[in-house]
Design an enzyme around this catalytic site. Sequence first.
Site, PDB file in Angstrom:
ATOM      1  N   SER A 128       0.694  -1.084   0.479  1.00 24.10           N
ATOM      2  CA  SER A 128       0.818  -0.240  -0.254  1.00 24.10           C
ATOM      3  C   SER A 128       0.933   1.256  -0.333  1.00 24.10           C
ATOM      4  O   SER A 128       0.594   2.246  -0.656  1.00 24.10           O
ATOM      5  CB  SER A 128      -0.859  -0.184   1.445  1.00 24.10           C
ATOM      6  OG  SER A 128      -0.251   0.092   2.560  1.00 24.10           O
ATOM      7  N   ASP A 152       5.120  -7.579   2.183  1.00 23.81           N
ATOM      8  CA  ASP A 152       3.969  -7.571   1.239  1.00 23.81           C
ATOM      9  C   ASP A 152       4.465  -7.927  -0.297  1.00 23.81           C
ATOM     10  O   ASP A 152       5.321  -6.841  -0.956  1.00 23.81           O
ATOM     11  CB  ASP A 152       3.723  -7.099   1.249  1.00 23.81           C
ATOM     12  CG  ASP A 152       1.824  -6.804   0.695  1.00 23.81           C
ATOM     13  OD1 ASP A 152       1.726  -8.296   0.444  1.00 23.81           O
ATOM     14  OD2 ASP A 152       1.494  -6.137   0.574  1.00 23.81           O
ATOM     15  N   GLU A 187      -8.980  -8.910   3.824  1.00 28.84           N
ATOM     16  CA  GLU A 187     -10.073  -7.251   3.825  1.00 28.84           C
ATOM     17  C   GLU A 187     -11.501  -7.464   3.115  1.00 28.84           C
ATOM     18  O   GLU A 187     -11.765  -7.398   2.033  1.00 28.84           O
ATOM     19  CB  GLU A 187      -8.873  -6.774   2.576  1.00 28.84           C
ATOM     20  CG  GLU A 187      -9.003  -4.602   2.086  1.00 28.84           C
ATOM     21  CD  GLU A 187      -8.007  -4.439   1.507  1.00 28.84           C
ATOM     22  OE1 GLU A 187      -6.701  -5.449   1.854  1.00 28.84           O
ATOM     23  OE2 GLU A 187      -7.911  -3.571   1.403  1.00 28.84           O
TER      24      GLU A 187
HETATM   25  O1  KIV Z   1      -0.635  -3.532   1.471  1.00 34.73           O
HETATM   26  C1  KIV Z   1      -1.111  -3.358   2.778  1.00 34.73           C
HETATM   27  O2  KIV Z   1      -1.158  -2.222   3.586  1.00 34.73           O
HETATM   28  C2  KIV Z   1      -2.556  -4.622   3.515  1.00 34.73           C
HETATM   29  C3  KIV Z   1      -2.442  -4.094   4.087  1.00 34.73           C
HETATM   30  C4  KIV Z   1      -3.843  -3.317   3.764  1.00 34.73           C
HETATM   31  C5  KIV Z   1      -3.188  -5.210   5.109  1.00 34.73           C
HETATM   32  O3  KIV Z   1      -1.949  -4.981   2.238  1.00 34.73           O
END
Ligand code: KIV
Length: 259
Positions: free
Chosen positions: A44, A82, A177
Amino acid sequence: MQKITIKKILNKKNKTPIICLAAYSKAIAQIADKYCDIILVGDSLGMVLYGMKTTREVKIETMILHGKTVKNSTKRSLVVFDMPYRTYTNKFTAFKNARKVIKLTKCDAVKVEGGKEITSIIKYLTMKGIPVMGHVGLLPQTTSNFKVKGKNFIQKRKILEDAIAISNSGAFAIIIECVVEDLAKEITQNVSVPTIGIGASRYCDGQILVSDDMLGLSDLFPKFVKQYANLKKVIEKSTRNYARDVKMRRFPSLKNVYK
Ligand code: KIV
């Protein structure tokens, strides 16, 4: 201070709420480390920090820089990296990229978005010793709209089956989510690993928010965000005061100069 481990996260299911935040910078990670079980270096950051239109533009090199910063700024929390869009298109690419990420950032785990279609990737990464967090419901990397998911029976069943499949594949926790409350509840009751909700209700085993959203630094405030501060206002006021002081030659003052 005891390091949070995957085992400790698993043990919290149905017992203690799991506290998580997405964070990208040193200052916020240092504070989050005092209060959070999990800190997610979320992709994000593409939209929140870099003003991109979607998370699809985020590059692995950018994520690695932030991953290193967050990991180096924390001691206690479990730090999850992520995996950006198209870095886990098959199990071999996923492993090559995840191994590089873990080697360079020293993060504790990786997160991937998707359901049944990525179970072979989750199995392979966990078999190779890389802990994986799943992500179902609204999937920012591939969605065509940012609307709440699970409103009809077919969508609800698919998301539930996806969550069960990734839990059975070895994911140690699942982000849910932006789904309707009863679906989040059903998933949480039907998977053996903790669920972490963002816009997915109190029935999840834990909660996550993007730190910039809850601190009032973002432009968008979906219904599921609770804003705990309005830092934009604080920054606006401070910047206005600074500009005024420079203009009126009140800054720097005697206190700010070297003799
Ligand atoms: O990228 C992110 O911050 C996320 C959260 C919204 C769970 O995947």
